[in-house]
Design a protein around this motif. Sequence first.
Motif, PDB file in Angstrom:
ATOM      1  N   UNK A 166      -6.577   3.139  -3.936  1.00  0.00           N
ATOM      2  CA  UNK A 166      -6.429   4.417  -3.236  1.00  0.00           C
ATOM      3  C   UNK A 166      -5.848   5.465  -4.172  1.00  0.00           C
ATOM      4  N   UNK A 167      -4.850   5.050  -4.922  1.00  0.00           N
ATOM      5  CA  UNK A 167      -4.190   5.947  -5.860  1.00  0.00           C
ATOM      6  C   UNK A 167      -5.199   6.559  -6.835  1.00  0.00           C
TER       7      UNK A 167
ATOM      8  N   UNK B 187      -5.107  -2.638  -3.336  1.00  0.00           N
ATOM      9  CA  UNK B 187      -5.541  -1.508  -2.520  1.00  0.00           C
ATOM     10  C   UNK B 187      -4.753  -0.249  -2.872  1.00  0.00           C
ATOM     11  N   UNK B 188      -3.472  -0.441  -3.179  1.00  0.00           N
ATOM     12  CA  UNK B 188      -2.635   0.696  -3.563  1.00  0.00           C
ATOM     13  C   UNK B 188      -3.250   1.418  -4.754  1.00  0.00           C
TER      14      UNK B 188
ATOM     15  N   UNK C 250       0.822  -1.207   0.000  1.00  0.00           N
ATOM     16  CA  UNK C 250       0.000   0.000   0.000  1.00  0.00           C
ATOM     17  C   UNK C 250       0.852   1.251   0.000  1.00  0.00           C
ATOM     18  N   UNK C 251       2.036   1.155   0.615  1.00  0.00           N
ATOM     19  CA  UNK C 251       2.934   2.311   0.614  1.00  0.00           C
ATOM     20  C   UNK C 251       3.639   2.455  -0.728  1.00  0.00           C
TER      21      UNK C 251
END
Lengths: 336, 321
Positions: B232-233, B228-229, B213-214
Amino acid sequence: MALAKYIGRKVAWTLVVFVVALLLNFLLPRLIPGNPVDAIVGRITQGGGTGGEQLQQIHEHYMQEFGLDKPLWQQFFIYVGKVFQGDLGTSFANYPQPVGPLIAQALPWSIAIMVPAIIVGWILGNLLGAVAAFKGGWLDRGAFIGSLFLSSVPPFALAIILLFVVGVQLGILPVGGAYSFGLTPEFSLAFFGDAITYWWLPFWSLVLVYIGGQAVGMRSMAIYELGSDYVNYNRGLGVKEGHTVRYIFRNAMLPQFTGLALSIAALITGGLITELVFSYPGLGSLLFAAIGQNDYPVISAITLLITIAVLIANLAADILTGFIDPRIRAQQSGER
Amino acid sequence: MSLRGLSPRFWVAVVLVVFVVLVGFLGPLIVSTNPDATVGGLYEEPQCCGPLLLGADNEGQSVIANLVYGTRTSLIVGLIAGLIGTAIGLLVGLVAGYRGGWVDDVLSAIVNVGLAIPVLVIVILVSVSLPQRNLYTLALVIGFTGWFWVARAVRAQSSSIRTREHIDVAKLSGAGFWSILRRDVLPYLLSYVVMAAILQISSAILFESTLSMLGLGASGTTSLGTMLYWAIQWGSVRTGAWWAFIPPTLMLTLIVFSLLLLQSSLNEVFNPRLRRGRAARKKAVKEGTELETPVEADDAGPVGSGGFLETPVSAGRGEAR
């Protein structure tokens, strides 16, 4: 006397760990094969738009900043010296902006979310765990499964679901950022009233997770205590329930306290990702942006800061334990 | 350990874990869609039957295909990292606890430093420095940085076993150092090690998703974290494209929850002090009174009742030491 010795030992220990952390922060990036500055400047040029002469200047700046022309041990002392002066280097992505102000902008937001969440979560979680263990029955089963579920839900998962349900579907609270567009952070009631609506969601998504973890731990500690001899003895003597519960609570509390110190790192990690989900402008979002841009000085400054925060929290918990735990004070008289 | 003693909670956990494993390892065989192939439009809505069962993501890829492949990735990373972490922790803990002396001092100091520095920090620094990240380097990094608490817990156990009589017997009969560790110390810890391994696997899976995610995830592989990354992005949460982020979120939650549930129900089996007397509870329910009977003193099992939790306070009991 025993207490002073205890605290002294803890402080010394924290310093040792701090030095190791500095060393890691310094050494790990230098393990990249080749010259890091070349790699970085290469990445900057990939973006295009930077001329040769300017590039040369940037290259020299970083060579000097990292002291790459000097032997490794000297580089380390340059690094440590700069850290202690509060000089965290220059951002790659936002050259020539220094890292310090970037961090200073983000840090208050992270603190505003995490510190209250940790404290509130700890208190509520311990109360819930103790009550569940003592009452038993359905309350216990429900509270236990509930807390186990909450504590095992990844913090960001809860954040995503809360954001989606409360923020997007119900539309009760704003969905991202920390304050409304057009406002600038200032110490005024109007700004505070606006910012707090953005604060609720990340705060609660952290608190719920913390409550879960604490309640699970407290419940097992309290059940341990419920089975111990002094509880039976008190019952035999006919000591009032409420009285015994106080003993149980106090005894079960101590490991929860040290447990808090041990779990601080995990709490902070969860908090960083939660910020990301809510695009809350704290350290988590800054870290995210920095990783996306390979902004090494910013990444390393944040990791250093996280380490320092964890070390300080640990030390504070240890020192408080020293005051709370009678066994540490009793060592003076040779009792244990 | 008889099957009769296992709680319903244990069986629920087993069913959930089996389900997750089936999704991760059989799923990719059943869902034949390539997770990297574009099969629909940007965030196309879910429609029945076919690759778009759970809609499409920001690149028009099938979410269901990404989900099953992502689950597999998470499980692989978790297993490799968890087993490495447990193995190193076990070895260091056994040697430190059983050998004692300066070896113990040195190893314990390393473990304590490792515990004090947040794992995330080390993992971030290492992953940033890696020239390239794939599934296996990520698993190795997580495995090699997450063993400290296993070592500490195992050390506590093995140093208490060191003083037991059967160790003296083994020594007198001429058993070597490693042989004693393997045959006379390790069996007493096995139940503990199994539980530690489960925890390690679940925390490794969490770590993988956190890193992904980071933006530090494995390149070229789909994982639940990378899904999820991107979600969100691309702001899919805000635009309401729930199919892009709810499935990976629920899957991750399910994986971690089932593993933790399994661990905690095993803990109750191996560690009877955490278990309330079942008979007592039944009685209390029948009579409508509060649970009065304290924990039954069952067979304490090989590991002993003291010391399962990190720090069992022994205000009223001297034996935990």
